[in-house]
Structures are given as C-alpha cells and as structure tokens.
Design a protein around this motif. Structure first.
Motif, PDB file in Angstrom:
ATOM      1  N   UNK A   1      13.867  -5.398 -11.252  1.00  0.00           N
ATOM      2  CA  UNK A   1      13.344  -4.533 -10.187  1.00  0.00           C
ATOM      3  C   UNK A   1      12.000  -5.080  -9.689  1.00  0.00           C
ATOM      4  N   UNK A   2      11.664  -4.688  -8.464  1.00  0.00           N
ATOM      5  CA  UNK A   2      10.409  -5.123  -7.831  1.00  0.00           C
ATOM      6  C   UNK A   2       9.604  -3.912  -7.371  1.00  0.00           C
ATOM      7  N   UNK A   3       8.293  -4.096  -7.279  1.00  0.00           N
ATOM      8  CA  UNK A   3       7.407  -3.017  -6.820  1.00  0.00           C
ATOM      9  C   UNK A   3       6.478  -3.548  -5.727  1.00  0.00           C
ATOM     10  N   UNK A   4       5.565  -2.689  -5.296  1.00  0.00           N
ATOM     11  CA  UNK A   4       4.580  -3.095  -4.278  1.00  0.00           C
ATOM     12  C   UNK A   4       3.641  -4.199  -4.785  1.00  0.00           C
ATOM     13  N   UNK A   5       3.677  -4.501  -6.086  1.00  0.00           N
ATOM     14  CA  UNK A   5       2.856  -5.633  -6.564  1.00  0.00           C
ATOM     15  C   UNK A   5       3.384  -6.947  -5.983  1.00  0.00           C
ATOM     16  N   UNK A   6       4.675  -6.961  -5.582  1.00  0.00           N
ATOM     17  CA  UNK A   6       5.170  -8.104  -4.801  1.00  0.00           C
ATOM     18  C   UNK A   6       5.799  -7.552  -3.522  1.00  0.00           C
ATOM     19  N   UNK A   7       7.089  -7.758  -3.288  1.00  0.00           N
ATOM     20  CA  UNK A   7       7.637  -7.345  -1.992  1.00  0.00           C
ATOM     21  C   UNK A   7       8.506  -6.098  -2.060  1.00  0.00           C
ATOM     22  N   UNK A   8       8.367  -5.315  -3.133  1.00  0.00           N
ATOM     23  CA  UNK A   8       9.053  -4.020  -3.176  1.00  0.00           C
ATOM     24  C   UNK A   8       8.277  -3.018  -2.346  1.00  0.00           C
ATOM     25  N   UNK A   9       8.904  -1.866  -2.059  1.00  0.00           N
ATOM     26  CA  UNK A   9       8.202  -0.858  -1.249  1.00  0.00           C
ATOM     27  C   UNK A   9       7.874   0.395  -2.051  1.00  0.00           C
ATOM     28  N   UNK A  10       8.168   0.410  -3.355  1.00  0.00           N
ATOM     29  CA  UNK A  10       7.743   1.552  -4.176  1.00  0.00           C
ATOM     30  C   UNK A  10       6.683   1.082  -5.166  1.00  0.00           C
ATOM     31  N   UNK A  11       5.727   1.933  -5.435  1.00  0.00           N
ATOM     32  CA  UNK A  11       4.667   1.571  -6.381  1.00  0.00           C
ATOM     33  C   UNK A  11       5.275   1.498  -7.784  1.00  0.00           C
ATOM     34  N   UNK A  12       4.592   0.805  -8.707  1.00  0.00           N
ATOM     35  CA  UNK A  12       5.130   0.718 -10.069  1.00  0.00           C
ATOM     36  C   UNK A  12       5.406   2.093 -10.689  1.00  0.00           C
ATOM     37  N   UNK A  13       4.506   3.065 -10.482  1.00  0.00           N
ATOM     38  CA  UNK A  13       4.748   4.362 -11.126  1.00  0.00           C
ATOM     39  C   UNK A  13       5.894   5.111 -10.455  1.00  0.00           C
ATOM     40  N   UNK A  14       6.019   5.003  -9.135  1.00  0.00           N
ATOM     41  CA  UNK A  14       7.158   5.641  -8.464  1.00  0.00           C
ATOM     42  C   UNK A  14       8.472   5.002  -8.915  1.00  0.00           C
ATOM     43  N   UNK A  15       8.428   3.689  -9.075  1.00  0.00           N
ATOM     44  CA  UNK A  15       9.613   2.969  -9.548  1.00  0.00           C
ATOM     45  C   UNK A  15      10.085   3.546 -10.886  1.00  0.00           C
ATOM     46  N   UNK A  16       9.147   3.759 -11.794  1.00  0.00           N
ATOM     47  CA  UNK A  16       9.499   4.284 -13.119  1.00  0.00           C
ATOM     48  C   UNK A  16      10.023   5.719 -12.997  1.00  0.00           C
ATOM     49  N   UNK A  17       9.428   6.503 -12.090  1.00  0.00           N
ATOM     50  CA  UNK A  17       9.926   7.869 -11.881  1.00  0.00           C
ATOM     51  C   UNK A  17      11.359   7.845 -11.350  1.00  0.00           C
ATOM     52  N   UNK A  18      11.636   6.934 -10.421  1.00  0.00           N
ATOM     53  CA  UNK A  18      13.002   6.806  -9.901  1.00  0.00           C
ATOM     54  C   UNK A  18      13.962   6.374 -11.005  1.00  0.00           C
ATOM     55  N   UNK A  19      13.482   5.512 -11.892  1.00  0.00           N
ATOM     56  CA  UNK A  19      14.322   5.067 -13.009  1.00  0.00           C
ATOM     57  C   UNK A  19      14.680   6.252 -13.888  1.00  0.00           C
ATOM     58  N   UNK A  20      13.682   7.112 -14.149  1.00  0.00           N
ATOM     59  CA  UNK A  20      13.933   8.295 -14.982  1.00  0.00           C
ATOM     60  C   UNK A  20      14.982   9.187 -14.312  1.00  0.00           C
TER      61      UNK A  20
END
Ligand code: AMP
Ligand code: ZN
Ligand code: FE
Ligand code: FE
Length: 277
Positions: free
Chosen positions: A7-26
């Motif tokens: 998975x990717x986050x806003x730290x590179x070219x994703x559009x969700x922040x790392x914490x939102x990414x983890x929330x979506x994973x949950x």
C-alpha cells in the motif's frame, strides 16, 4: 488472518495519509498491513502509531525502483529498520533522482507549450516523494489532461516524448544492499514487469520472494508466479497496491487476499531476519 502487503500513502504518491490508510485497513478487516511507499519510510512512524491504536500489525516496508536496460523493476523491501542511517541515505539519493527527473519532465512539457510549473507539482506532492502521479494531477489541475489516467496515456507514460527515466540502481545491486540492511527483498508485480528470466539470478543476489498476488495480475499470471515461487523456493506475497480511495488504477485496500500459509511463511521469514540482526 487478512493481509495487504502493498500500500501507498501521501508520503509518496498515495492520496490517503498514513493514519487514514491504517483506519481504512481496520475497516476492511485487514490485520496485517505493509506500508510500502515509493523510496521513503517517512510515513511509517505515523502508520505504526495508528496501527498500535487499532490493533493492526504494521510491517515497515518500502517499494524501490530499479531498472535493467529499459525495464522498470520494482523491489519491495519488508521488515526494514526505518531508522537505519544507511537505508535513509540510500532513500535520500533515490528521492533526489526522482525530483530531478520530475523537473526534467516538467521542463519538457513546458517547452512543448503545456501550462505547468514544477512548483505546482511540488505543491501537489506536499512534501511527499515526487512521482509521475503528481505531474499527472498537476496537468489535470491546469486543464491540460482530463484525468490522471489520460495524462499517463498521452503525456507522462513511458512511450510519451516527455517521459524521462529516473537514475536507478540495477536490481541485483539493490537486493544485495537490502540483504546487508537485514531487509526481505520481494519482486513486486512480476506479471507487470515480465522479467521471468531474471527471477533466478535475482534469487542468487538475495531475492526472497515474489508478489504473485497483485491488483494488475490475471488469475493466469498469479498461477504462473505461484508455480515459479514453488519451483525456486521463494516466498509468495500479495497486495492491493492501494494508492487512495480516489479511484485511479489500483484496487481497494484488502481486495487482493493472500492465503494464510503464505502469510505465515512471510511472517516467519521476518522473525528470522529480526533474530539475525
Ligand atoms: P513513477 O514512480 O514516478 O515513475 O510513477 C509510477 C507510478 O505512477 C506508479 O506507482 C503508479 O502509482 C502510477 N501510475 C502508473 N501508471 C498509471 C496510470 N496509467 N494511471 C494512474 N497512475 C499510474
Ligand atoms: Zn505509486
Ligand atoms: Fe510498483
Ligand atoms: Fe506500488
């Protein structure tokens, strides 16, 4: 057990922040999640904190671009020590080459009359690792493309006159370095890269696994890479290559399931690595 190891986050070219990414994973019932941003581990502390809060196991990872001839080969490095100065220096160099390449592409587009500045691209990247996706979004914002997909098709894809390669390492070279850093190297989306003849030589260099399950793989490709992994004794991984909820070309989080047995083997290999460090 439900894993998404790409998975990717806003730290590179994703559009969700790392914490939102983890929330979506949950929300998607993913209990083992790897954040594998392009050429950076900067999202990992935030993702780890969120993962602790939500009872998810976060595997620190990074997706690195290498090339062999004119083929792009992506290597996923798992169980990285995101504080290792040797890793951080390597990533810094890769990011610098991405930035220079981004600037060259924008200059080429500008000279051809497209209304675009590198500053616009940096503003969209918001401090994250610069990639073609950001150039694509800047082209959409400037009205020069209808969508990021359209930008990739006409202006920033490999076949476009405005495409420029990034300076990259050879995959075997990078894999050897990852081995020294105590990380687990996996060939990303081998069906997309289609360098099957390179898999055995890369294994010699220290490649530990292949990503048989991936958004862009057909069922036939997955079967093919499962077979190759079995024949060579490589680990099997898989993931959605999630880049955000805004559509784009990738699947949703957790949508590319990995069998339990493969998850166990992967985690066991990670534990062996941790013990040997
Ligand atoms: P880069 O690493 O800067 O060369 O950009 C490659 C990234 O662009 C990939 O990781 C994808 O996330 C994204 N990408 C590649 N092709 C497309 C496409 N056709 N539409 C949208 N995003 C794409
Ligand atoms: Zn990407
Ligand atoms: Fe990739
Ligand atoms: Fe990816």
């Amino acid at each position: 057990m439900h894993a998404d190891l790409h998975t990717h986050s806003t730290a590179s070219d994703g559009t969700t922040t790392p914490s939102t990414l983890v929330e979506l994973a949950a929300q998607a019932s993913v209990d083992i999640l790897a954040l594998a941003d392009h050429d950076t581990v900067e999202g990992i502390p935030e993702a780890s904190d969120a993962a602790k809060r939500l009872g998810i196991r976060l595997i620190p990872a990074v997706e690195l671009s290498t090339s062999s001839g004119d083929v792009d080969i992506h290597i996923l490095a798992y169980f990285v020590d995101a504080t290792d100065p040797r890793l951080l220096t390597l990533l810094q160099e890769l990011r610098e080459s991405r930035r220079q390449r981004g600037e060259l592409m924008v200059t080429a587009l500008k000279e051809a009359g497209y209304d675009l500045d590198f500053g616009d691209v940096l503003a969209i990247a918001q401090g994250g690792v610069v990639g073609r996706s950001h150039i694509g979004r800047a082209l959409v914002a400037a009205g020069e493309a209808d969508s990021v997909k359209d930008a990739f098709q006409r202006l920033i894809g490999r076949e476009s006159p405005y495409y420029r390669p990034k300076a990259t390492l050879e995959p075997a070279q990078l894999i050897a370095t990852l081995r020294e850093l105590g990380a687990l190297a996996v060939l990303a989306h081998p069906g997309v890269t289609a360098v099957d003849d390179l898999i055995a030589p890369l294994q010699e260099a220290g490649l530990a696994g292949i990503e048989a399950y991936h958004t862009d793989h057909t069922a036939e490709q997955t079967a093919r890479y499962l077979k190759i992994a079995e024949r060579l004794g490589l680990l099997v991984t898989g993931g959605s290559d999630f880049h955000g909820t805004e559509g784009g070309k990738h699947a949703q989080l957790g949508d590319v399931p990995l069998p339990e047995e493969a998850i166990h083997r992967f985690l066991d290999a990670g534990e062996r690595l941790a013990r040997s460090r």
